[in-house]
Structures are given as structure tokens and as C-alpha cells.
Design an enzyme around this catalytic site. Structure first.
Site, PDB file in Angstrom:
ATOM      1  N   SER A 128      12.002  10.751   6.197  1.00 38.70           N
ATOM      2  CA  SER A 128      10.183  11.454   6.747  1.00 38.70           C
ATOM      3  C   SER A 128      11.058  13.610   7.284  1.00 38.70           C
ATOM      4  O   SER A 128      12.204  13.570   7.064  1.00 38.70           O
ATOM      5  CB  SER A 128       9.733  11.292   8.001  1.00 38.70           C
ATOM      6  OG  SER A 128       8.513  12.643   7.712  1.00 38.70           O
TER       7      SER A 128
ATOM      8  N   SER B 208       1.013  -1.154  -0.184  1.00 38.72           N
ATOM      9  CA  SER B 208       0.139  -0.206  -0.471  1.00 38.72           C
ATOM     10  C   SER B 208       1.331   1.167  -0.082  1.00 38.72           C
ATOM     11  O   SER B 208       2.467   0.913   0.061  1.00 38.72           O
ATOM     12  CB  SER B 208      -0.636  -0.235   1.404  1.00 38.72           C
ATOM     13  OG  SER B 208       0.060   0.321   2.681  1.00 38.72           O
TER      14      SER B 208
ATOM     15  N   TYR C 217       8.653   7.814  17.361  1.00 37.25           N
ATOM     16  CA  TYR C 217       8.730   7.209  15.097  1.00 37.25           C
ATOM     17  C   TYR C 217       9.831   8.140  14.680  1.00 37.25           C
ATOM     18  O   TYR C 217      10.253   8.371  14.197  1.00 37.25           O
ATOM     19  CB  TYR C 217       6.615   7.748  14.390  1.00 37.25           C
ATOM     20  CG  TYR C 217       7.073   8.227  12.989  1.00 37.25           C
ATOM     21  CD1 TYR C 217       7.231   7.007  12.067  1.00 37.25           C
ATOM     22  CD2 TYR C 217       7.225   8.950  12.513  1.00 37.25           C
ATOM     23  CE1 TYR C 217       6.938   7.117  11.174  1.00 37.25           C
ATOM     24  CE2 TYR C 217       6.793   8.934  11.450  1.00 37.25           C
ATOM     25  CZ  TYR C 217       7.190   8.114  10.347  1.00 37.25           C
ATOM     26  OH  TYR C 217       7.371   8.468   8.788  1.00 37.25           O
TER      27      TYR C 217
END
Length: 336
Positions: free
Chosen positions: A147, A18, A160
Site C-alpha cells: 500500500s 471482491s 494496518y
């Protein structure tokens, strides 16, 4: 029609079922690569395999069902692929998860331990195993999903963000170690993206979910940077580039407060905004404009121009700091 670059080559993609991982798998398939797709959703992977074979003529797709948060998962994947006699030319470490809430009182350690295992240990071991092979051949590419929060605090998703900081730092260190080889490692640094990430983390109602990027765009920018051997890429336009500049230049306390706001439930943000007035928005807008201007300058600037920009930034930061002091109390009350 242009020649497909990946004919006869294989890309291994984790988290391929995904989101960004799936979009990356599609790009590799379009470019003629054979694929090794790794995820827990094996049925989805088999469906993807059929689509790629039908639409792009993909010759070989190996599907591996694996929970990469488990002990020795990375080594097991490596051994399965090796047993098939497959040489991995490109490794994509995309799989990753998060958890939402205050670290001290709201999040669960077992969940966080699993998160760290997946985001850090599995990513590191897969990178180590395949990088050794690539260096021996003096050829190969690795794409690590970092990120934009790898360079910022991210309250309410603190673990995270910490794991992504690790991925970012590891990748840039490897870039230096590999500079005399034909092996490249690239960090993909997307902003918040329209995938199932926030829903799985329990953060589907946060403010950031109203400003999500397209995963197909993120994947395309990441793919292009990977193929070009770039050390990093921030997908998207000037907004995300400005965000990167702000992450390096904004006072950390202010940056953490703003990131906390992005990670706050939307209704709570709306209610707090009514009581805080315009001061916070004006202060953040001033910093944002400074970041956008710097990002635009840095894109095409010469070395000497960049030094001049850093000097100008110093003055701008001083002015922004004074404005920040004026709204600091209000921000603290709203986001505490």
C-alpha cells in the site's frame, strides 16, 4: 488475436471474492490461467468461477473456502492445493483487513491480532511455501499487496499501516535475494481504492473515501508490473507517483498529520477547516507541487539528472520546512 500468456499455468489468489483481488482474478482468467481462488465468501467464488468459465473459457477453477486469519490457514491452503496435484505458477497475496480508531483506547486487541495474523503471518507463510517451490523450478511470480501507507504513518489505522510496511520490506528484501533467479516478487502499492475495505474497517465516513481509485485500474497496473517482473508498482497517474515522492521526502511529523487528516471523519474535517483558515492548504499545496515536479522528473531522468534533482529537492525541502514551521501550530491544533 494475441496469444494468451497463461495457458497451462495456474494463479492462486487470496481475497479473490471482491475488490482488487476479484479484478486480478478476472485479468488472470482473461489471460488463460487456471485459478485457485481463496476467500471466506465461497458462494461468491463459485459464481466467479462460473463467470470465468463462461466468458473466458477458464478450464480449471479450484475454490477454497478459508479464513486466512486462522492459525495454520496458509499451510492448510498449500496442502489442499498440493493434494490436487496443482503447480502454482503465480501467487497473489491480496487478502487483508484493517481496523479503525486510536490504538491506545479505541481498537480491540483480538481484532488487531487477527489482522496481524492475516496481513503478516499468512502472507509470509504462503510466500515462503510457494517461493521454495518456485526457486526449485527456477520459475514463478508473486504479487504482494502492500500500500502507499506502507511508506507513511497512518494514524487511526496504525496497525494496518505497520503490517503493510512489513509486506513492503519483505518484498523488497526478497527481490534482492532472488535477483539471480527467474523468480520475481512485486509489491503492489495502491492509494486508497474503491472497495469494501473502509466499510469493513469502520472508516466509511473518513475524508479519504472521497478520493478513491478504481480497483480495475489498480489491478491492471499491478498485473502488468507483475508480468514484467518489476519490484514495485504505484498504480495510477502522476498524483499517486507524487504521493510516493512526498512520503519519502516530507517531514514525518507533517506527513503523519496529513495522513491523520485523511483518516478523519469528513464532517469533523469540514468544521476544523473553517477555523484553521488557508495556511494548512497553502503549505500542503506547496509540498504537493514539489512532489509532483520531482515525480515527473524522476520518471524519465538519467542517473546524473536524478542526483541533480536530489540536490534541488534539498533546497526545496528547506524552504518547505520553513513554511511548515509557520503552520505547524495550526496543524497540531486541528489534527491533535
Amino acid at each position: 488475436m494475441s496469444q494468451k500468456k497463461g495457458i497451462g499455468k495456474t494463479a492462486l489468489i487470496t481475497g479473490a471474492s471482491s475488490g482488487i483481488g476479484q479484478e486480478l482474478a478476472k485479468l488472470f482468467a482473461q489471460d488463460g490461467y487456471n485459478l485457485v481462488l481463496v476467500a471466506r465468501s465461497v458462494e461468491t467464488l463459485h459464481r466467479l468461477s462460473e463467470v470465468f468459465e463462461m466468458n473466458y473459457g477458464t478450464e480449471e477453477v479450484l475454490v477454497i473456502e478459508k479464513d486466512l486469519s486462522e492459525e495454520d490457514a496458509a499451510r492448510d491452503v498449500y496442502e489442499q492445493v498440493k493434494a490436487k496435484g496443482i503447480t502454482v505458477d503465480v501467487l497473489v497475496n491480496d487478502a487483508g483487513v484493517s481496523t479503525y480508531g486510536k490504538f491506545a483506547t479505541e481498537t480491540d486487541w483480538e481484532t488487531e491480532k487477527s489482522l496481524i495474523h492475516l496481513n503478516v503471518l499468512t502472507t509470509t507463510l504462503l510466500t515462503k511455501l510457494y517461493l521454495k517451490d518456485m526457486v526449485a523450478r527456477n520459475e514463478g511470480k508473486i504479487l504482494n499487496l502492500a500500500s502507499l501507507v506502507s511508506i507513511t504513518p497512518f494514524p487511526l489505522q496504525a496497525v494496518y499501516a505497520a503490517t503493510k510496511s512489513y509486506v513492503w520490506n519483505l518484498t523488497q528484501s526478497l527481490v534482492n535475494e532472488l535477483k539471480d533467479t527467474n523468480v520475481t516478487v512485486t509489491a503492489l502499492m495502491p492509494n486508497a481504492t474503491d472497495t469494501d475495505f473502509f466499510n469493513k474497517a469502520g472508516a466509511s465516513d473518513t475524508l479519504v473515501t472521497e478520493m478513491l481509485d478504481d480497483p480495475a485500474m489498480v489491478a491492471k497496473d499491478g498485473y502488468d508490473a507483475l508480468m514484467a517482473g518489476k519490484p514495485k508498482v504505484v498504480p495510477g497517474g502522476i498524483k499517486n507517483k507524487a504521493f510516493e515522492v512526498m512520503a519519502y521526502t516530507m517531514p514525518q511529523e507533517m506527513l503523519a498529520s496529513q495522513m491523520r487528516k485523511f483518516n478523519t471523519p469528513k464532517q469533523q474535517v469540514k468544521e476544523e477547516a473553517k477555523s484553521s483558515g488557508l495556511a494548512i492548504g497553502i503549505g500542503l499545496a506547496a509540498v504537493a507541487l514539489t512532489g509532483i515536479a520531482l515525480a515527473a522528473l524522476y520518471r524519465n531522468a538519467s542517473w546524473s539528472d536524478k542526483l541533480q534533482a536530489q540536490y534541488q529537492y534539498g533546497k526545496a525541502k528547506y524552504k518547505a520546512g520553513k513554511a511548515y514551521d509557520q503552520v505547524k501550530h495550526a496543524v497540531s491544533e486541528v489534527l491533535a
